[in-house]
Motif scaffolding. Structure first.
Motif, mmCIF file in Angstrom:
data_model
loop_
_atom_site.group_PDB
_atom_site.id
_atom_site.type_symbol
_atom_site.label_atom_id
_atom_site.label_comp_id
_atom_site.label_asym_id
_atom_site.label_seq_id
_atom_site.Cartn_x
_atom_site.Cartn_y
_atom_site.Cartn_z
ATOM 1 N N PRO A 151 0.750 -1.409 0.035
ATOM 2 C CA PRO A 151 0.030 0.007 0.070
ATOM 3 C C PRO A 151 0.772 1.452 -0.010
ATOM 4 O O PRO A 151 0.318 2.331 -0.438
ATOM 5 C CB PRO A 151 -0.815 0.015 1.097
ATOM 6 C CG PRO A 151 -0.899 -1.602 1.607
ATOM 7 C CD PRO A 151 0.627 -2.154 1.150
ATOM 8 N N ARG A 152 2.105 1.291 0.650
ATOM 9 C CA ARG A 152 2.818 2.248 0.467
ATOM 10 C C ARG A 152 3.531 2.860 -0.691
ATOM 11 O O ARG A 152 3.020 4.048 -1.283
ATOM 12 C CB ARG A 152 3.884 1.984 1.274
ATOM 13 C CG ARG A 152 3.849 1.683 2.742
ATOM 14 C CD ARG A 152 4.879 1.141 3.636
ATOM 15 N NE ARG A 152 5.332 -0.094 2.809
ATOM 16 C CZ ARG A 152 6.385 -0.795 3.312
ATOM 17 N NH1 ARG A 152 7.066 -0.419 4.535
ATOM 18 N NH2 ARG A 152 6.748 -1.997 2.698
ATOM 19 N N ASP A 153 3.745 1.858 -1.830
ATOM 20 C CA ASP A 153 4.308 2.171 -3.076
ATOM 21 C C ASP A 153 3.148 2.033 -4.137
ATOM 22 O O ASP A 153 3.207 2.404 -5.170
ATOM 23 C CB ASP A 153 5.541 1.257 -3.423
ATOM 24 C CG ASP A 153 6.645 1.296 -2.393
ATOM 25 O OD1 ASP A 153 6.898 2.424 -2.092
ATOM 26 O OD2 ASP A 153 7.519 0.165 -2.607
ATOM 27 N N GLN A 154 2.136 1.456 -3.671
ATOM 28 C CA GLN A 154 0.935 1.311 -4.753
ATOM 29 C C GLN A 154 1.233 0.344 -5.556
ATOM 30 O O GLN A 154 1.086 0.571 -6.918
ATOM 31 C CB GLN A 154 0.412 2.493 -4.964
ATOM 32 C CG GLN A 154 -0.072 3.564 -3.839
ATOM 33 C CD GLN A 154 -1.600 2.952 -3.424
ATOM 34 O OE1 GLN A 154 -2.547 2.989 -4.225
ATOM 35 N NE2 GLN A 154 -1.608 2.371 -2.270
ATOM 36 N N GLU A 155 2.147 -0.974 -5.479
ATOM 37 C CA GLU A 155 2.473 -1.817 -6.237
ATOM 38 C C GLU A 155 2.135 -3.157 -6.002
ATOM 39 O O GLU A 155 2.069 -3.553 -4.897
ATOM 40 C CB GLU A 155 4.021 -1.695 -6.456
ATOM 41 C CG GLU A 155 4.404 -0.224 -7.231
ATOM 42 C CD GLU A 155 6.024 -0.395 -7.707
ATOM 43 O OE1 GLU A 155 6.582 0.525 -8.131
ATOM 44 O OE2 GLU A 155 6.525 -1.496 -7.049
ATOM 45 N N LEU A 156 1.709 -3.910 -7.121
ATOM 46 C CA LEU A 156 1.480 -5.266 -6.971
ATOM 47 C C LEU A 156 2.587 -6.431 -7.526
ATOM 48 O O LEU A 156 3.209 -5.588 -8.606
ATOM 49 C CB LEU A 156 0.231 -5.452 -7.861
ATOM 50 C CG LEU A 156 -0.257 -7.103 -8.089
ATOM 51 C CD1 LEU A 156 -1.058 -7.392 -6.715
ATOM 52 C CD2 LEU A 156 -1.094 -7.137 -9.196
ATOM 53 N N LEU A 157 2.927 -7.286 -6.883
ATOM 54 C CA LEU A 157 3.838 -8.197 -7.227
ATOM 55 C C LEU A 157 3.399 -9.577 -7.485
ATOM 56 O O LEU A 157 2.552 -10.190 -6.407
ATOM 57 C CB LEU A 157 4.928 -8.389 -6.539
ATOM 58 C CG LEU A 157 6.221 -9.337 -6.963
ATOM 59 C CD1 LEU A 157 6.856 -8.548 -8.168
ATOM 60 C CD2 LEU A 157 7.279 -9.626 -5.930
ATOM 61 N N LEU A 158 3.124 -10.183 -8.599
ATOM 62 C CA LEU A 158 2.659 -11.556 -8.898
ATOM 63 C C LEU A 158 4.074 -12.567 -9.054
ATOM 64 O O LEU A 158 4.892 -12.138 -9.734
ATOM 65 C CB LEU A 158 1.789 -11.659 -10.005
ATOM 66 C CG LEU A 158 0.672 -10.585 -10.167
ATOM 67 C CD1 LEU A 158 -0.150 -10.860 -11.504
ATOM 68 C CD2 LEU A 158 -0.682 -11.223 -9.018
ATOM 69 N N VAL A 159 3.862 -13.759 -8.447
ATOM 70 C CA VAL A 159 4.830 -14.440 -8.170
ATOM 71 C C VAL A 159 4.255 -15.978 -8.559
ATOM 72 O O VAL A 159 3.381 -16.349 -7.969
ATOM 73 C CB VAL A 159 5.349 -14.488 -6.890
ATOM 74 C CG1 VAL A 159 6.807 -15.510 -6.865
ATOM 75 C CG2 VAL A 159 6.067 -13.031 -6.462
ATOM 76 N N ARG A 160 4.987 -16.796 -9.205
ATOM 77 C CA ARG A 160 4.689 -17.953 -9.664
ATOM 78 C C ARG A 160 5.928 -18.819 -9.547
ATOM 79 O O ARG A 160 7.073 -18.673 -9.682
ATOM 80 C CB ARG A 160 4.325 -18.264 -11.044
ATOM 81 C CG ARG A 160 3.698 -19.559 -11.341
ATOM 82 C CD ARG A 160 2.891 -19.764 -12.599
ATOM 83 N NE ARG A 160 2.478 -21.050 -13.066
ATOM 84 C CZ ARG A 160 1.973 -21.552 -14.344
ATOM 85 N NH1 ARG A 160 2.431 -20.728 -15.226
ATOM 86 N NH2 ARG A 160 1.488 -22.596 -14.230
ATOM 87 N N ASP A 161 5.705 -20.187 -9.064
ATOM 88 C CA ASP A 161 6.887 -21.076 -8.630
ATOM 89 C C ASP A 161 7.570 -21.606 -10.221
ATOM 90 O O ASP A 161 7.319 -21.562 -11.236
ATOM 91 C CB ASP A 161 6.125 -22.411 -7.992
ATOM 92 C CG ASP A 161 5.242 -23.220 -8.888
ATOM 93 O OD1 ASP A 161 5.837 -23.778 -9.951
ATOM 94 O OD2 ASP A 161 4.269 -23.470 -8.706
#
Length: 612
Positions: free
Chosen positions: A133-143
């Protein structure tokens, strides 16, 4: 194991969109039958369906980290991190404080400690999203191996994401549209990393992350197979494979719910079951699938020389497991409700016909007793088990070896491919041969080599890479969808990246040192298994041999031809379909018939718009 969904929109307040988020999350209730959760604030909305496996009481999601009364990180997470206990201990040593015993919370703190590099520290199967919420960024991660699915759909002002396409398609901004390339990808017997079939939708590639910010979406690779010199001798290599397998199985036995093993009686599942039995305080629960009358009336074919049941029983007796056979019949396999459930699980027509239906029914039956199952899936890709690995014609063909071996073939006759029932004009437009060739060239361009790779070793490194990055994706996706549709978590020990990396770089001559397929696996586990299973030749997942099944497919084709509203009709060569529907019982019509019937059900149920 769970189902995740989410929506990032930088132009609107998503805290007001609870109903839309619920519409995205609810279709995945089967992935997480134990609980539902949501988190909405500002420009982010996360949904979650939970299958409780680790820390049943404390692992509720979406999960947050709070500092000084503020939320600093949020996740909606699916999967298992098998080294979470070691990571937790390391993080505690660095000052992190935990309020649960779940692996989900460890992932949150690992990101806070190590940033983008944290994914390289995880051992497991996972797909998740992190919102800062601070940087307003999303990170998606897959194995690394793509055991757990993760899809995303970029929008004008953000992104939609979910474990399955159905969740994204439930959002009003997405639609079920498929263009010519998507249809070619669907029909061709390959799986292009990142391709999701539906126009505008993507599958996050295994071993990749995707970062979404106000400036856009950026995909980054954090892991890939690399070519490394193998310096161990044969005895050391066999011992190292055994050491890895023992550690992997020990880690994957961790569960707070009932666990079992899927047992076919082949080398792969027998090795995993025997290793699990060594570690278990009581009898391992095992399950096998069979068809009514199959073992008694079995007829060897080009893929299977022996039935599974006698071997499954032999291994069960050897390790003294608590064993159950799941017996299916043609009525089970042709039941419209069952076939509809399989379509809903995959969101696409399936590739393996009765094999996909029987797998779903097997998992459904297993789920009545266990929540987690170990599987021998992927050993063939890792150790070189398929017959075409050892067929010079298939190895040297200038295409994917499984295609050269005819796995994607169709009914007997002058046209022998599964797409022969399609309209000639459509086939020309799709150019399936050209499409497949393009995907093959793309895959070859990725292969890592050593300077000393020449001749057969050079080619077998390519063959191994094709299987570990393409073919295995077909099977892992199939297993995930079928199992999670029943709320069953299936673990795949042979996909542990440490084992995959080690065996990938082992010379081909060492992988076949005894003149057989899977020499290393056989040598590493020989002492655990009955001699008959050690010597058994590779036999793929079983398929019914009941002639009534093919009769049901023919009846289905005739029904499609009679139905003036059948959505698949414009895609077909009606004359060829009529010919196949009346074909002699000796002709193998299954691949083509399954394709037509699957396309028809999919187009109707998902209201697919074709842009071809």
């Amino acid at each position: 194991m769970c189902g995740i969904s989410g929506w990032i929109s930088y132009d609107r307040d998503l805290s007001l969109e609870a109903r839309t988020l619920e519409a995205m999350t609810e279709p995945m209730a089967c992935r997480g039958p134990d609980a539902a959760g949501s988190w909405l604030a500002g420009h982010a909305a996360f949904g979650h369906r939970r299958l409780a496996v680790i820390d049943i009481a404390g692992g509720t999601q979406p999960m947050t980290v709070e500092r000084d009364g503020r939320t600093v990180l949020v996740t909606t997470y699916s999967g298992e991190v098998y080294n979470y206990r070691e990571l937790r201990a390391e993080l505690e040593g660095l000052g992190h404080i935990f309020r649960t015993s779940s692996d989900t919370e460890v992932v949150l703190h690992a990101y806070l400690q190590w940033g983008d590099e944290f994914a390289g520290r995880l051992n497991g199967m996972y797909a998740f999203a992190l919102w800062d919420p601070r940087d307003q960024e999303l990170l998606l991660v897959r194995d690394r191996m793509g055991i757990k699915p993760l899809y995303y759909y970029p929008t004008r002002d953000g992104v939609l994401f979910a474990s399955e396409p159905k969740a994204i398609l439930a959002h009003p901004a997405a639609r079920a549209c498929v263009d010519a390339e998507g249809l070619a990808e669907l029909i061709a017997f390959t799986k292009t990393p990142g391709h999701a079939i539906y126009k505008g939708m993507y599958e996050l590639r295994p071993g990749h992350t995707a970062r979404v910010s106000r400036s856009g979406l950026a995909v980054r690779r954090y892991w890939a197979l690399e070519a490394r010199e193998h310096t161990d001798d044969l005895d050391t290599t066999v011992a190292r494979v055994r050491e890895l397998l023992e550690d992997i199985v020990a880690r994957q036995l961790i569960s707070d719910v009932p666990l079992c093993s899927l047992l076919s009686g082949g080398l792969d599942s027998s090795a995993i079951t025997a290793l699990a039995a060594q570690r278990s305080s009581g009898p391992v629960r095992t399950f096998a699938v069979d068809f009514s009358g199959h073992a008694e009336n079995f007829s060897a074919d080009g893929l299977r020389s022996t039935p599974d049941t006698p071997y499954a029983h032999a291994l069960a007796a050897h390790v003294r497991s608590d064993h159950t056979d799941i017996i299916l019949n043609t009525a089970d396999l042709t039941d419209p409700g069952h076939r509809g459930a399989v379509l809903a699980a995959h969101d696409l027509p399936t590739r393996f016909g009765d094999g996909d239906t029987s797998l779903y029914l097997l998992f459904k039956a297993v789920r009545e007793h266990s929540t987690v199952a170990l599987s021998g899936e992927s050993a063939d890709e890792v150790f070189g088990g398929y017959r075409w690995f050892h067929d010079p014609k298939s190895v040297n063909a200038d295409t994917f070896p499984w295609i050269a071996a005819g796995v994607a073939g169709g009914f007997s006759g002058s046209t022998s491919t599964r797409e022969a029932l399609l309209d000639p004009g459509l086939r020309m437009k799709l150019d399936l041969d050209g499409y497949t060739d393009g995907r093959y060239r793309d895959a070859l361009a990725e292969v890592p080599y050593l300077a000393g790779d020449t001749g057969l070793q050079h080619r077998m490194r390519e063959i191994s890479y094709l299987h570990l990055t393409r073919f295995v994706q077909i099977l892992l996706d199939r297993k995930d969808r079928a199992s999670m549709a029943t709320g069953l978590e299936v673990r795949v020990p042979f996909c542990d990246h440490r084992l995959v990396e080690y065996v990938f770089n082992t010379p081909w001559a060492m992988k076949t040192f005894d003149g057989r397929e899977k020499s290393l696996l056989r040598a590493a586990t020989r002492d655990l298994l009955p001699p008959a299973i050690v010597q058994r030749a590779k036999s793929p997942y079983p398929s019914t041999q009941d002639p009534h099944y093919a009769q049901a497919l023919r009846a289905g084709l005739r029904a499609v031809l009679r139905d003036g509203d059948a959505p698949v009709q414009p895609l077909l060569d009606a004359a060829v379909v009529a010919q196949v529907s009346a074909a002699d019982a000796s002709q193998d019509i299954r691949p083509g018939a399954e394709l037509v019937l699957g396309l028809n059900d999919w187009l109707r149920r998902y209201n697919v718009a074709l842009e071809i």
